[in-house]
Design an enzyme around this catalytic site. Structure first.
Site, mmCIF file in Angstrom:
data_model
loop_
_atom_site.group_PDB
_atom_site.id
_atom_site.type_symbol
_atom_site.label_atom_id
_atom_site.label_comp_id
_atom_site.label_asym_id
_atom_site.label_seq_id
_atom_site.Cartn_x
_atom_site.Cartn_y
_atom_site.Cartn_z
ATOM 1 N N GLU A 36 0.672 -1.072 0.152
ATOM 2 C CA GLU A 36 0.037 0.207 -0.219
ATOM 3 C C GLU A 36 0.667 1.182 -0.391
ATOM 4 O O GLU A 36 1.623 1.337 0.580
ATOM 5 C CB GLU A 36 -1.743 0.292 0.735
ATOM 6 C CG GLU A 36 -1.819 1.277 1.235
ATOM 7 C CD GLU A 36 -2.190 1.627 0.250
ATOM 8 O OE1 GLU A 36 -3.078 1.059 -0.419
ATOM 9 O OE2 GLU A 36 -2.184 3.244 0.223
ATOM 10 N N GLN A 37 0.601 2.036 -1.060
ATOM 11 C CA GLN A 37 1.324 3.606 -0.906
ATOM 12 C C GLN A 37 1.325 3.824 0.083
ATOM 13 O O GLN A 37 2.071 4.499 0.759
ATOM 14 C CB GLN A 37 1.119 3.988 -1.963
ATOM 15 C CG GLN A 37 -0.567 4.786 -2.469
ATOM 16 C CD GLN A 37 -0.878 5.720 -3.380
ATOM 17 O OE1 GLN A 37 0.080 5.554 -4.176
ATOM 18 N NE2 GLN A 37 -2.253 5.677 -3.590
ATOM 19 N N ARG A 111 -16.671 4.036 6.467
ATOM 20 C CA ARG A 111 -15.260 3.208 5.667
ATOM 21 C C ARG A 111 -14.119 2.799 6.484
ATOM 22 O O ARG A 111 -13.601 1.836 6.061
ATOM 23 C CB ARG A 111 -14.617 4.205 4.277
ATOM 24 C CG ARG A 111 -15.681 4.481 3.147
ATOM 25 C CD ARG A 111 -14.971 4.890 2.270
ATOM 26 N NE ARG A 111 -15.840 5.201 1.142
ATOM 27 C CZ ARG A 111 -16.115 4.690 0.064
ATOM 28 N NH1 ARG A 111 -14.992 3.671 -0.300
ATOM 29 N NH2 ARG A 111 -17.075 4.845 -0.932
ATOM 30 N N TYR A 216 -27.347 9.184 4.573
ATOM 31 C CA TYR A 216 -27.597 8.157 5.946
ATOM 32 C C TYR A 216 -26.842 8.104 6.962
ATOM 33 O O TYR A 216 -25.671 8.876 7.037
ATOM 34 C CB TYR A 216 -27.538 6.497 5.077
ATOM 35 C CG TYR A 216 -25.896 6.651 4.180
ATOM 36 C CD1 TYR A 216 -24.972 6.253 4.894
ATOM 37 C CD2 TYR A 216 -25.533 6.457 2.726
ATOM 38 C CE1 TYR A 216 -24.124 5.981 4.404
ATOM 39 C CE2 TYR A 216 -24.537 6.075 2.582
ATOM 40 C CZ TYR A 216 -23.431 6.143 2.987
ATOM 41 O OH TYR A 216 -22.456 5.690 2.274
ATOM 42 N N ASP A 296 -12.101 -1.361 -8.595
ATOM 43 C CA ASP A 296 -11.819 0.341 -9.667
ATOM 44 C C ASP A 296 -10.770 0.241 -10.651
ATOM 45 O O ASP A 296 -10.929 0.341 -11.785
ATOM 46 C CB ASP A 296 -11.629 1.275 -8.624
ATOM 47 C CG ASP A 296 -13.077 1.512 -8.229
ATOM 48 O OD1 ASP A 296 -14.244 0.891 -8.101
ATOM 49 O OD2 ASP A 296 -12.903 3.148 -7.120
HETATM 50 C C1 LIG Z 1 -19.200 9.149 -3.686
HETATM 51 C C2 LIG Z 1 -18.439 7.927 -3.555
HETATM 52 C C3 LIG Z 1 -19.876 7.000 -3.191
HETATM 53 C C4 LIG Z 1 -19.610 5.464 -2.744
HETATM 54 N N1 LIG Z 1 -20.297 4.813 -2.588
HETATM 55 C C5 LIG Z 1 -20.548 3.488 -2.875
HETATM 56 C C6 LIG Z 1 -21.754 2.375 -2.025
HETATM 57 O O1 LIG Z 1 -22.302 2.673 -0.878
HETATM 58 N N2 LIG Z 1 -21.399 1.274 -2.052
HETATM 59 C C7 LIG Z 1 -20.273 0.783 -2.516
HETATM 60 O O2 LIG Z 1 -20.373 -0.558 -2.706
HETATM 61 N N3 LIG Z 1 -19.178 1.368 -3.417
HETATM 62 C C8 LIG Z 1 -19.644 3.327 -3.349
HETATM 63 N N4 LIG Z 1 -18.604 3.699 -4.029
HETATM 64 C C9 LIG Z 1 -17.441 3.134 -5.353
HETATM 65 C C10 LIG Z 1 -16.312 2.494 -3.753
HETATM 66 O O3 LIG Z 1 -15.792 2.991 -2.765
HETATM 67 C C11 LIG Z 1 -14.962 2.145 -4.565
HETATM 68 O O4 LIG Z 1 -15.530 1.555 -6.096
HETATM 69 C C12 LIG Z 1 -13.993 1.170 -3.926
HETATM 70 O O5 LIG Z 1 -13.597 2.024 -2.968
HETATM 71 C C13 LIG Z 1 -13.182 0.446 -5.016
HETATM 72 O O6 LIG Z 1 -12.300 -0.521 -3.615
HETATM 73 P P1 LIG Z 1 -10.858 -0.616 -4.492
HETATM 74 O O7 LIG Z 1 -10.202 -1.476 -3.523
HETATM 75 O O8 LIG Z 1 -11.287 -1.557 -5.762
HETATM 76 O O9 LIG Z 1 -10.012 0.734 -4.573
HETATM 77 P P2 LIG Z 1 -9.796 1.848 -4.026
HETATM 78 O O10 LIG Z 1 -10.711 1.396 -2.553
HETATM 79 O O11 LIG Z 1 -9.447 3.248 -4.344
HETATM 80 O O12 LIG Z 1 -8.453 1.297 -3.108
HETATM 81 C C14 LIG Z 1 -7.202 1.046 -3.872
HETATM 82 C C15 LIG Z 1 -6.022 1.049 -2.852
HETATM 83 O O13 LIG Z 1 -4.503 1.291 -3.737
HETATM 84 C C16 LIG Z 1 -3.638 2.329 -3.394
HETATM 85 N N5 LIG Z 1 -2.861 2.249 -4.282
HETATM 86 C C17 LIG Z 1 -3.066 3.219 -5.120
HETATM 87 N N6 LIG Z 1 -2.011 3.404 -6.139
HETATM 88 C C18 LIG Z 1 -0.829 2.907 -5.444
HETATM 89 C C19 LIG Z 1 0.250 2.971 -5.974
HETATM 90 N N7 LIG Z 1 0.960 2.787 -6.711
HETATM 91 N N8 LIG Z 1 0.721 1.783 -5.144
HETATM 92 C C20 LIG Z 1 0.427 1.198 -3.840
HETATM 93 N N9 LIG Z 1 -0.758 1.345 -3.338
HETATM 94 C C21 LIG Z 1 -1.313 1.563 -4.257
HETATM 95 C C22 LIG Z 1 -4.598 3.320 -2.703
HETATM 96 O O14 LIG Z 1 -3.718 4.249 -1.753
HETATM 97 C C23 LIG Z 1 -5.439 2.882 -2.061
HETATM 98 O O15 LIG Z 1 -5.584 1.912 -0.660
HETATM 99 C C24 LIG Z 1 -18.506 4.303 -3.912
HETATM 100 C C25 LIG Z 1 -17.452 5.723 -4.261
HETATM 101 C C26 LIG Z 1 -17.591 6.926 -4.679
HETATM 102 C C27 LIG Z 1 -17.287 8.299 -4.935
#
Ligand SMILES: Cc1cc2nc3c(=O)[nH]c(=O)nc-3n(C[C@H](O)[C@H](O)[C@H](O)COP(=O)(O)OP(=O)(O)OC[C@H]3O[C@@H](n4cnc5c(N)ncnc54)[C@H](O)[C@@H]3O)c2cc1C
Length: 403
Positions: A36-37, A111, A216, A296
């Protein structure tokens, strides 16, 4: 010099998706390290909704008690007219809803609480978490280079590094995320700071032309989490933590229902942030050699269905099950085959729902067929129990180790 065992699995990113897949693999006895960065996993000042398809995965990861203790169950949810506050739709998410979904209910959660549960689970299962490791390069052979000049190698690399994924950029597509034409605000308000009539409202959304306001409770109902969305051109900064001001946000919701303006006005200024919403087009493939994308990084979507984290959790369960059941190459192929169609559908439908919710005639939402996440059947997906073997495939059955 590599600092990781070459048989290990490396996960890039300790977001919800990365932590979940690492936890699942660690529980299955696999050697896994999350890179993790961030130097520390700080307070994530926002809430998230967990629908049954997400809750099934969290239960399977051993977090059922923690989710139920930290989560808030919204018995009712309202969709309200932006100006009059009239209730256009009502949804029920209490015990009958949970029973209809096999006990996997519907929760709002902070979160930071969800992250804490995933991190504690990972540590208890013996998974590794390396902080302050910003990935700057990755090869299809699983060689990792970090910003602090350290290196590692892994048999499998899972790119779970979010919207601005370095893994995606280095190996899959150099195209950056695109601006969606929406700017979002988020804030957290103590419930006690709100007028009694606003405190008494069930969770829900106000919908109006080119705007949407969602609220909420989290933390046992002591805080209200909100997100506001405005169609707005000309400002495209995508950092999630850009401070905003109450007058700025009020200016976009000036003539809205007083319940909305009361929540905005009561926001502690230090907890109000804005960012421009970016998204990704679906990729043609998620696998390059030993490297695969998740969450994502693979399929970032607009948030109007609340399914981004849910689909990342589904990815995590399916990928971990495939890695436990099949040879590495077959595991990645089965994972992609099982997940790409569904996530592309959710990406597309989230965008369409956002357009419908922010349309010019909010009253129509009470009459028409809204293609929301429930009507599309998204809650029924069971990433934990669905078959991962293709039907009638004796060849593949031979490669199956166990599941
Ligand atoms: C306003 C809003 C509301 C939302 N509400 C919901 C909801 O109610 N329910 C739902 O299911 N989803 C919701 N989402 C979507 C959800 O937040 C994301 O889809 C989800 O967090 C994606 O998870 P992830 O683990 O793929 O990525 P992320 O949560 O973005 O995690 C990526 C991680 O990788 C790390 N990282 C990035 N680059 C590097 C690198 N080069 N080297 C090492 N580490 C790195 C980051 O620091 C981070 O910790 C919402 C999004 C938004 C914007």
């Amino acid at each position: 010099m590599a600092d990781a065992d070459s048989d290990s699995i490396a996960v890039i990113g300790a977001g919800i998706g990365g932590l979940a897949v690492a936890l699942a693999l660690a529980r299955a006895g696999r050697a896994v390290t999350v890179y993790e960065q961030a130097a520390r996993l700080g307070e994530l000042g926002a809430g998230i909704t967990l629908s049954p398809n997400a809750v099934r995965v969290l239960d399977w990861l051993g977090l059922a008690d923690g989710i139920r203790a930290a989560g808030f169950v919204p018995d009712r949810q309202w969709t309200q007219h932006w100006q009059t506050g009239d209730v256009l739709r009502e949804s029920f998410r209490g015990s009958d809803f949970a029973a209809r979904h096999g006990g996997a209910g519907y929760y709002h959660i902070h979160r930071a609480d969800l992250h804490a549960l995933l991190c504690a689970g990972l540590a208890a299962a013996g998974g590794g978490l390396a902080l302050g490791k910003a990935l700057i390069d990755v090869t299809a052979d699983g060689e990792l280079t970090f910003a602090d000049d350290s290196r590692a190698t892994a048999a499998i690399v899972i790119g779970a590094d979010g919207l601005k994924s370095v893994v995606r950029g280095r190996l899959f597509s150099p195209l950056p995320p695109h601006f969606t034409g929406q700017v979002a605000w988020r804030g957290i308000v103590p419930v006690a700071a709100l007028p009694a009539a606003v405190q008494a409202l069930p969770p829900g959304i106000h919908v109006g032309p080119q705007r949407l306001f969602m609220r909420y409770p989290v933390r046992g109902g002591t805080l209200i989490n909100f997100a506001a969305f405005v169609e707005l051109a000309g400002w495209e900064a995508e950092d999630w933590s850009i401070p905003s001001t109450i007058p700025e946000l009020l200016s976009h919701f000036a003539s809205w229902d007083p319940a909305v303006t009361a929540i905005i006005a009561a926001t502690p200024p230090a907890s109000l942030f804005k960012w421009a919403l970016h998204a990704r087009e679906p990729l043609e493939g998620w696998i390059k050699g030993r490297v695969v994308l998740l969450g994502d990084a693979a399929h970032a979507m607009l948030p109007f269905m609340g399914q981004g984290a849910a689909t990342a959790l589904e990815d995590a369960a399916i990928l971990a099950r495939c890695l436990v059941a099949f040879s590495p190459e077959m595991a990645l192929q089965r994972y992609e085959a099982l997940r790409r169609e569904r996530t592309t559908l959710v990406q597309t439908q989230s965008r369409l729902l956002g357009m419908q919710l922010q349309g010019r005639d909010p009253a129509s939402l009470g009459r028409g067929d809204l293609q929301n996440e429930e009507r599309l059947g998204l809650f029924d997906y069971d990433a934990v129990a669905m078959p991962i073997l293709p039907a009638n495939s004796p060849q593949l059955q031979d490669q199956c180790h166990s599941d």
